[in-house]
Motif scaffolding. Structure first.
Motif, PDB file in Angstrom:
ATOM      1  N   PRO A 129      64.484  27.467  95.091  1.00  0.00           N
ATOM      2  CA  PRO A 129      63.517  28.280  95.918  1.00  0.00           C
ATOM      3  C   PRO A 129      63.170  27.388  97.089  1.00  0.00           C
ATOM      4  N   PRO A 130      62.948  27.839  98.086  1.00  0.00           N
ATOM      5  CA  PRO A 130      62.366  27.290  99.308  1.00  0.00           C
ATOM      6  C   PRO A 130      61.119  26.660  98.907  1.00  0.00           C
ATOM      7  N   THR A 131      60.538  25.449  99.092  1.00  0.00           N
ATOM      8  CA  THR A 131      59.429  24.830  98.558  1.00  0.00           C
ATOM      9  C   THR A 131      58.597  24.314  99.693  1.00  0.00           C
ATOM     10  N   TRP A 132      57.353  24.122  99.632  1.00  0.00           N
ATOM     11  CA  TRP A 132      56.527  23.329 100.521  1.00  0.00           C
ATOM     12  C   TRP A 132      55.370  22.834  99.998  1.00  0.00           C
ATOM     13  N   ALA A 133      55.097  21.393 100.472  1.00  0.00           N
ATOM     14  CA  ALA A 133      53.829  20.739  99.871  1.00  0.00           C
ATOM     15  C   ALA A 133      53.077  20.165 101.240  1.00  0.00           C
ATOM     16  N   THR A 134      51.924  20.404 101.078  1.00  0.00           N
ATOM     17  CA  THR A 134      51.003  20.315 102.208  1.00  0.00           C
ATOM     18  C   THR A 134      49.555  19.884 101.913  1.00  0.00           C
ATOM     19  N   GLU A 135      48.947  18.935 102.491  1.00  0.00           N
ATOM     20  CA  GLU A 135      47.556  18.769 102.270  1.00  0.00           C
ATOM     21  C   GLU A 135      46.636  19.855 103.443  1.00  0.00           C
ATOM     22  N   SER A 136      47.413  20.245 104.291  1.00  0.00           N
ATOM     23  CA  SER A 136      46.755  21.128 105.302  1.00  0.00           C
ATOM     24  C   SER A 136      46.469  22.540 104.759  1.00  0.00           C
ATOM     25  N   ALA A 137      45.139  23.083 104.233  1.00  0.00           N
ATOM     26  CA  ALA A 137      44.947  24.391 104.038  1.00  0.00           C
ATOM     27  C   ALA A 137      45.532  25.458 105.112  1.00  0.00           C
ATOM     28  N   ALA A 138      45.330  24.857 106.371  1.00  0.00           N
ATOM     29  CA  ALA A 138      45.718  25.997 107.480  1.00  0.00           C
ATOM     30  C   ALA A 138      47.158  26.169 107.479  1.00  0.00           C
ATOM     31  N   ARG A 139      47.941  25.073 107.300  1.00  0.00           N
ATOM     32  CA  ARG A 139      49.545  25.153 107.234  1.00  0.00           C
ATOM     33  C   ARG A 139      49.694  25.915 105.985  1.00  0.00           C
ATOM     34  N   ALA A 140      49.196  25.759 104.788  1.00  0.00           N
ATOM     35  CA  ALA A 140      49.509  26.677 103.728  1.00  0.00           C
ATOM     36  C   ALA A 140      49.322  27.979 103.891  1.00  0.00           C
ATOM     37  N   ARG A 141      48.201  28.417 104.681  1.00  0.00           N
ATOM     38  CA  ARG A 141      47.869  29.596 104.767  1.00  0.00           C
ATOM     39  C   ARG A 141      49.006  30.408 105.760  1.00  0.00           C
ATOM     40  N   ARG A 142      49.700  29.853 106.908  1.00  0.00           N
ATOM     41  CA  ARG A 142      50.514  30.281 107.624  1.00  0.00           C
ATOM     42  C   ARG A 142      51.714  30.459 107.027  1.00  0.00           C
ATOM     43  N   ILE A 143      52.257  29.562 106.029  1.00  0.00           N
ATOM     44  CA  ILE A 143      53.337  29.718 105.114  1.00  0.00           C
ATOM     45  C   ILE A 143      53.100  30.811 104.419  1.00  0.00           C
ATOM     46  N   LEU A 144      52.018  31.236 103.665  1.00  0.00           N
ATOM     47  CA  LEU A 144      51.779  32.261 103.066  1.00  0.00           C
ATOM     48  C   LEU A 144      52.036  33.468 103.804  1.00  0.00           C
ATOM     49  N   VAL A 145      51.634  33.600 104.950  1.00  0.00           N
ATOM     50  CA  VAL A 145      51.489  34.856 105.858  1.00  0.00           C
ATOM     51  C   VAL A 145      52.822  34.994 106.174  1.00  0.00           C
ATOM     52  N   ARG A 146      53.604  34.173 106.695  1.00  0.00           N
ATOM     53  CA  ARG A 146      54.999  34.177 107.187  1.00  0.00           C
ATOM     54  C   ARG A 146      55.995  34.452 105.970  1.00  0.00           C
ATOM     55  N   GLU A 147      55.664  34.176 105.014  1.00  0.00           N
ATOM     56  CA  GLU A 147      56.585  34.576 103.687  1.00  0.00           C
ATOM     57  C   GLU A 147      56.205  35.924 103.214  1.00  0.00           C
ATOM     58  N   GLY A 148      54.815  36.037 103.422  1.00  0.00           N
ATOM     59  CA  GLY A 148      54.474  37.541 103.000  1.00  0.00           C
ATOM     60  C   GLY A 148      55.037  38.592 103.946  1.00  0.00           C
ATOM     61  N   ALA A 149      55.069  38.333 105.115  1.00  0.00           N
ATOM     62  CA  ALA A 149      55.783  39.004 106.072  1.00  0.00           C
ATOM     63  C   ALA A 149      57.177  39.647 105.786  1.00  0.00           C
ATOM     64  N   ALA A 150      57.706  38.524 105.047  1.00  0.00           N
ATOM     65  CA  ALA A 150      59.159  38.682 104.901  1.00  0.00           C
ATOM     66  C   ALA A 150      59.254  39.127 103.418  1.00  0.00           C
ATOM     67  N   GLY A 151      58.090  39.738 102.806  1.00  0.00           N
ATOM     68  CA  GLY A 151      58.200  40.299 101.434  1.00  0.00           C
ATOM     69  C   GLY A 151      58.180  39.598 100.458  1.00  0.00           C
ATOM     70  N   HIS A 152      57.772  38.147 100.429  1.00  0.00           N
ATOM     71  CA  HIS A 152      57.945  37.206  99.552  1.00  0.00           C
ATOM     72  C   HIS A 152      56.689  36.656  98.940  1.00  0.00           C
ATOM     73  N   ALA A 153      56.563  36.783  97.617  1.00  0.00           N
ATOM     74  CA  ALA A 153      55.264  36.032  97.118  1.00  0.00           C
ATOM     75  C   ALA A 153      55.568  34.673  96.956  1.00  0.00           C
ATOM     76  N   LEU A 154      54.603  33.662  96.861  1.00  0.00           N
ATOM     77  CA  LEU A 154      54.844  32.387  96.612  1.00  0.00           C
ATOM     78  C   LEU A 154      54.226  31.797  95.210  1.00  0.00           C
ATOM     79  N   VAL A 155      54.487  30.963  94.643  1.00  0.00           N
ATOM     80  CA  VAL A 155      53.730  30.509  93.382  1.00  0.00           C
ATOM     81  C   VAL A 155      53.123  28.953  93.773  1.00  0.00           C
ATOM     82  N   ARG A 156      51.729  29.020  93.412  1.00  0.00           N
ATOM     83  CA  ARG A 156      51.346  27.716  93.692  1.00  0.00           C
ATOM     84  C   ARG A 156      50.997  27.120  92.771  1.00  0.00           C
ATOM     85  N   LYS A 157      51.452  25.783  92.418  1.00  0.00           N
ATOM     86  CA  LYS A 157      51.612  24.967  91.318  1.00  0.00           C
ATOM     87  C   LYS A 157      50.861  23.716  91.501  1.00  0.00           C
TER      88      LYS A 157
END
Length: 331
Positions: A129-157
């Motif tokens: 699955p597409p995967t992201w790792a970042t120390e930026s909370a702002a970057r992580a939220r942008r990824i979350l919103v973008r993926e959500g707009a496409a109908g995808h949930a994410l798993v935070r591990k």
């Protein structure tokens, strides 16, 4: 005239590095006895670096001034950065001194760090699955919103974690929108959620030993987390060529002697995707649903492949061998 005594036969001595003694270590000790060896359980936390103690500078409980013939890494306890660094340094040093380590420290480092695992799998072209790792909370939220707009949930591990602990579904989940935890700093490892194709959902655990997939099981659960430690049940599964091929490629990408590879069924052009690769894999659940003797296969692979070319009756040359230079940088 008395005849000279026959030379003593050197019995293979294997250190089983573990922070928990139980079913798995007993299985390994039994398998070692079947090959004429003996396994001693040692916690890496009890191993020391002592350059005044002997030529190799290591102290391992039960070995005095000598070293084992080989090492099987069964478990490394969690600890501070300094503690874990020293435990891995002991494994690095043992390997540099000529002691076969199964799995090697560098391979364990690759598999424990989920970010590095993802990079290596991606570089090897292994479906995941597409995967992201970042120390930026702002970057992580942008990824979350973008993926959500496409109908995808994410798993935070957790970047370092196992047994399904600490997993959290975020974004456009089936229960509604779930935001990331409010943290001013930290690390975010995010992976696109693969929804189950049927109910109950399942994934596969494939055991790879010596580069070859040897057994598989299905882990079935009503919950989206399919780890046995989180309540999933184990079922026998056919080890298909597709499962075996991807699992073997994933293990090879991380340079592992043995691995537990977790795969999910998925819609689209990649019907199998790798979620995780475990370099200190448990196999109790798998052993309950397969006749394949996992522990014996691990020991046989260690002796017949990893230790190939080393004399089973040799003395302990590693007790006096000089330590070669070795990089302690994390992979």
């Amino acid at each position: 005239m008395s005849l000279p005594s026959p030379p003593a036969v050197h019995r293979l001595r294997v250190a089983i590095m573990t922070d928990e003694i139980g079913w798995h270590t007993r299985q390994l000790q039994k398998a070692l006895r079947a090959r004429g060896g003996v396994g001693r359980c040692i916690d890496l936390a009890d191993c020391e670096i002592d350059t005044s103690a002997g030529p190799h500078g290591l102290l391992l409980p039960g070995y005095g001034r000598t070293l084992p013939d080989a090492v099987i890494v069964r478990g490394i306890a969690a600890g501070s950065f300094e503690q874990v660094t020293q435990r891995l340094a002991v494994l690095h040093a043992l390997q540099a001194l000529g002691v076969p380590v199964y799995n090697e420290a560098r391979a364990i480092e690759r598999s424990v760090d989920k970010g590095m695992t993802s990079l290596l799998l991606h570089a090897a072209g292994i479906p995941m699955p597409p995967t992201w790792a970042t120390e930026s909370a702002a970057r992580a939220r942008r990824i979350l919103v973008r993926e959500g707009a496409a109908g995808h949930a994410l798993v935070r591990k957790p970047l370092f974690g196992s047994q399904g602990k600490g997993l959290m579904q975020v974004g456009a989940t089936p229960e509604g929108w779930v935001d990331l935890p409010a943290e001013r700093s930290g690390h975010h490892y995010l992976q696109r959620f693969l929804p189950p194709l049927a109910q109950p959902g399942h994934d596969w655990r494939v055991m790879v030993i010596g580069g070859r997939a040897v057994a598989a099981m299905r882990r079935v659960s009503e919950h989206w987390v399919h780890n046995v430690a989180q309540g999933a049940r184990c079922e026998a599964a056919e080890l298909t060529p597709a499962l075996a091929g991807i699992a073997e490629a994933a293990s090879a990408a991380l340079g592992l002697d043995y691995a537990g590879v977790d795969l999910m069924p998925a819609a689209g052009r990649h019907p199998l995707q790798v979620l995780e690769v475990n370099g200190v894999a448990a196999w109790r659940g798998l052993q309950q649903v397969t006749p394949f003797a996992v522990a014996q296969a691990l020991v046989d692979d260690l002796i017949d492949r990893k230790m190939a070319g080393l004399s089973a009756t040799r003395p302990q040359p590693v007790a006096t061998a000089p330590l070669r230079a070795v990089s302690m940088r994390r992979a």
